[in-house]
Design an enzyme around this catalytic site. Structure first.
Site, PDB file in Angstrom:
ATOM      1  N   CYS A 159      30.064  13.680  50.532  1.00 34.45           N
ATOM      2  CA  CYS A 159      29.294  13.063  49.442  1.00 34.45           C
ATOM      3  C   CYS A 159      28.756  11.710  49.901  1.00 34.45           C
ATOM      4  O   CYS A 159      27.558  11.493  49.924  1.00 34.45           O
ATOM      5  CB  CYS A 159      30.166  12.918  48.205  1.00 34.45           C
ATOM      6  SG  CYS A 159      30.629  14.505  47.473  1.00 34.45           S
ATOM      7  N   CYS A 190      27.464  11.632  43.363  1.00 36.76           N
ATOM      8  CA  CYS A 190      28.583  10.804  42.925  1.00 36.76           C
ATOM      9  C   CYS A 190      29.026  11.164  41.511  1.00 36.76           C
ATOM     10  O   CYS A 190      28.241  11.081  40.562  1.00 36.76           O
ATOM     11  CB  CYS A 190      28.205   9.332  42.982  1.00 36.76           C
ATOM     12  SG  CYS A 190      29.570   8.226  42.545  1.00 36.76           S
ATOM     13  N   ASP A 191      30.278  11.580  41.392  1.00 34.41           N
ATOM     14  CA  ASP A 191      30.957  11.739  40.106  1.00 34.41           C
ATOM     15  C   ASP A 191      31.315  10.320  39.657  1.00 34.41           C
ATOM     16  O   ASP A 191      32.308   9.750  40.100  1.00 34.41           O
ATOM     17  CB  ASP A 191      32.196  12.611  40.320  1.00 34.41           C
ATOM     18  CG  ASP A 191      33.088  12.732  39.097  1.00 34.41           C
ATOM     19  OD1 ASP A 191      32.942  11.931  38.153  1.00 34.41           O
ATOM     20  OD2 ASP A 191      33.957  13.623  39.092  1.00 34.41           O
ATOM     21  N   SER A 202      36.629  17.845  38.756  1.00 39.50           N
ATOM     22  CA  SER A 202      35.999  19.137  39.022  1.00 39.50           C
ATOM     23  C   SER A 202      36.084  19.460  40.505  1.00 39.50           C
ATOM     24  O   SER A 202      35.589  18.699  41.337  1.00 39.50           O
ATOM     25  CB  SER A 202      34.532  19.112  38.577  1.00 39.50           C
ATOM     26  OG  SER A 202      34.442  18.890  37.180  1.00 39.50           O
TER      27      SER A 202
END
Length: 283
Positions: free
Chosen positions: A160, A182-183, A282
């Protein structure tokens, strides 16, 4: 903290819903976010509007520096962040390249320390950067990248935060880090800590002054099952002043980071926060 909260508010107010095939969930999404961290003045970007656990973030990046490819090695450093992707991710469990329990494959630090050439030899990207910066050399290509499309099928997760570019101006070292996805409620806290700490460590082991770290995010999102907590809880809280990060001054070389450094060599001073928020993760 203001730039973090501004990004969260921007996603809530301007974001568009996008379906994510990997997780089967929808994400409220904005494109392009730029964050900046003042490493020179030790303004450690640890989230204060919820209790944040900084040790796991630094431990994870230390594992990248060491080129680890096994979740057990990360656990030994003090973080369980790779347990799920190594052992629960359905696509990876079915991948014939997976070598058993805790194997992560050729992800992140493996690429940074042992990028494969066509002839089978490997390139140690990080070593080259450290050597150059220590000599005061910036060839405008002091780039560490974990993003290797040719080996995505050999790892449990694409990176990521995938590329880090160092820039030396006089004796001051700056860092620009690039992140494809990006979470924000969960991942950004980790990533902010890692960008800041990476620059602080690299400046320390190359004998340079730390300057600013620039963090560029392409796809910033909040998952559908995180939105209510972000909007109705975290964004209602007032932030506290940022703390400071203390790093053991005896850490002087890349070899130190590769061998004896532990989480005992890092300390956060002056951290105040609100209560924790348990955001869904998640896989």
């Amino acid at each position: 903290m203001k730039q973090y909260l501004d990004l969260c508010r921007r996603i809530v107010s301007e974001g568009e819903w996008v379906a994510n095939e990997r997780t089967g969930k929808h994400c409220l999404t904005v494109i392009n976010a730029d964050l900046e961290y003042d490493v020179a003045n030790n303004q450690f970007p640890l989230i204060t509007t919820r209790k944040s656990y900084w040790k796991a973030a630094i431990a994870e990046f230390l594992g990248y520096i060491r080129g680890y490819d096994n979740a057990a090695d990360f656990r030994a450093l003090g973080t369980k962040t790779w347990d799920a992707n190594a052992n629960v991710n359905a696509a990876w469990l079915a991948n014939p390249h997976r070598r058993g329990v805790d194997d992560m494959g050729r992800v992140y630090g493996v690429q940074g320390r042992a990028w494969r050439k066509p002839n089978g030899e490997t390139i140690d990207q990080l070593r080259k950067i450290v050597n150059n910066l220590t000599k005061g050399i910036d060839d405008r290509g002091e780039i560490l990248t974990f993003f290797n499309p040719g080996e995505f099928d050999l790892g449990c997760l694409r990176p990521c935060m995938h590329t880090h570019t160092f820039s030396l101006v006089g004796d001051t070292l700056h860092l620009t880090s690039y992140q494809r996805s990006c979470d924000v409620p969960l991942g950004l806290n980790f990533n902010q800590i890692q960008v800041f700490t990476f620059l602080a460590l690299m400046a320390q082991i190359t004998g340079k002054k730390a300057g600013k770290a620039y963090h560029k995010i392409v796809n910033a999102h909040i998952y559908e099952d995180q939105l209510e907590l972000m909007r109705d809880v975290q964004l209602k809280r007032e932030p506290f002043p940022l703390p400071k990060l203390e790093i053991n001054p005896d850490i002087k070389t890349l070899e130190d980071l590769e061998t004896w450094v532990t989480m005992d060599d890092f300390k956060v001073v002056g951290y105040q926060s609100h209560e924790p928020i348990k955001y869904p993760f998640s896989v």
